[in-house]
Scaffold this active site. Structure first.
Site, PDB file in Angstrom:
ATOM      1  CB  ALA A  22      -0.926   0.011   1.212  1.00 51.48           C
ATOM      2  CE  LYS A  23       5.411   4.838  -0.045  1.00 50.34           C
ATOM      3  NZ  LYS A  23       6.470   4.044   0.598  1.00 50.34           N
TER       4      LYS A  23
END
Length: 419
Positions: A108-109
């Site tokens: 994720a980011k």
């Protein structure tokens, strides 16, 4: 024909690396499309009441690329360069990074398109808490666990933890990693990425027959990653000849006094004008004649435009995506050993995993335990990549990506497709 970076961007490079790995592994088109597409994306508006009473509005994003191996994991950055495609690319790279070092996570980011240096601490707190409240439905200790990145730090994580905990009615230390020690952070987390970069650099030097005593290095970036990497490499006997940050760059043939330079940067906000070194053009740092180059700032700094002037024999990617596809092709022809980001800077997410595990156990490991387990995982991943590269005659980036993608595909196939 000389490779170029036409239409270059981090997402273009990330998808090109995936396509190459998929072709090597012989995956079907449907699996490729699944891996090339984020599982969940959220774009939010982040309004801020500024200290002067005015209102500003910023864009925020959270992208969760894959869940096949576990909950999503990835940093949160505050930078004006943040956009959705950048966050998508970084989330994809996080998936491969977690798989490569065998963590039970997907990638994720997140990010907010804001310049932290233009805001007071109180304003940054309000931005963080509002952003957290907007993405609240898709984060959690078993869903998606943010961590610090460019422009954020342990205080940012403390605000996220408090905001999330207030919303659910009880304290949840495992919702973020990279927290202050007093709030359940892990010993050794602050320097984990830097320590990992240095550990990998020393193994790469050993492979190339370079003795750290007397070896030279240049480090682009003097933030959370570059500063610690400079210290750990200097402690190992490496002469750190050049360091840059966003405001300047310094060089010394005899090697920089990293401790004094750090004190100068703390006092002035930059490495620029350090009296123990010569001032140089920051853009020239990546082309200096050193044994090891550590790009530890942002993506896309080694490109087809400057790759033919790179003289380092080893590049250890402390940042995410610092070397473009066009540069990769040029450097391969000159036998530069590139240790890819998904291996070189994995120390941070490894110790983030340790922090998350400690939060789940309500138990704290010693700093020695953290350091030893970090080096053990990185060493194992390093040997996996070196071996795969040798067997399949691939670059280390190709080998690392193929290994990681294969592990994600295995998890996906074992779970099956619902419904």
């Amino acid at each position: 024909m000389t490779p170029t970076d036409t239409n270059h961007g981090p997402l273009v490079d990330a998808k090109a690396q995936l396509a190459e790995a998929v072709a090597h592994l012989g995956c079907e088109a449907g699996v490729h499309r699944m891996l090339a597409t984020s599982r969940r994306e959220m774009a939010v508006s982040v309004p801020l009441r500024r200290d002067d009473g005015s209102t500003a509005v910023y864009e925020g994003f959270r992208v969760q690329h894959n869940f096949s191996r576990g909950p999503a994991k990835g940093g949160l950055r505050f930078s004006t360069a943040v956009d959705l495609d950048e966050v998508r690319a970084l989330a994809m790279w996080m998936t491969w990074k977690c798989a490569l070092v065998n963590l039970p996570y997907g990638g994720a980011k997140g990010g907010v398109a804001i310049e932290p240096r233009d805001h007071s601490q109180a304003e940054l707190e309000r931005v963080t808490r509002r952003y957290t409240s907007e993405i609240l439905p898709i984060i959690g200790p078993e869903i998606d666990i943010p961590a610090p990145d460019v422009g954020t730090d342990e205080q940012t994580m403390a605000w996220i933890m408090d905001t999330y905990s207030a919303s659910v009615g009880h304290t949840v230390p495992g919702v973020v990693t990279g927290k202050p020690i007093s709030l359940g952070g892990s010993l050794g987390r602050a320097t984990a990425t830097s320590r990992g970069v240095a550990h990998i650099a020393l193994m790469a030097m050993s492979l190339r027959g370079i003795d750290p005593e007397g070896a030279t290095a240049a480090i682009q970036g003097f933030g959370k990653v570059g500063r610690g990497a400079a210290r750990f490499l200097a402690d190992a006997g490496v002469r750190v000849q050049a360091i840059s940050d966003v405001d300047g760059a310094v060089w010394s043939d005899e090697g920089l006094d990293v401790q004094r330079l750090g004190a100068h940067a703390d006092e002035t906000g930059s490495v620029a004008d350090f009296d123990g070194a010569e001032q140089i053009d920051p853009a020239s740092l990546v082309t200096l004649d050193v044994d090891v180059l550590v790009p530890a700032a942002v993506e896309g700094v080694i490109t087809a435009a400057n790759a033919d002037r790179v003289r380092a024999s080893i590049i250890v990617e402390g940042a995410n995506g610092p070397t473009t596809a066009g540069a990769d092709a040029i450097l391969a022809e000159t036998d530069v050993l590139i240790v890819p980001d998904i291996l070189a800077n994995a120390g941070g997410v490894i110790v983030s995993y340790f922090e998350w595990a400690q939060a789940n156990q309500a138990y704290q490991w010693t700093e020695r335990q953290v350091k030893d387990r970090l080096e053990e995982r990185l060493t194992r991943a390093w040997h996996d990549v070196v071996e795969y590269s040798g067997v399949h005659h691939m670059s280390y980036r190709q080998a690392a990506t193929a290994l990681a993608v294969r592990r994600v595909i295995e998890a996906h196939e074992l779970r099956g497709l619902y419904p």
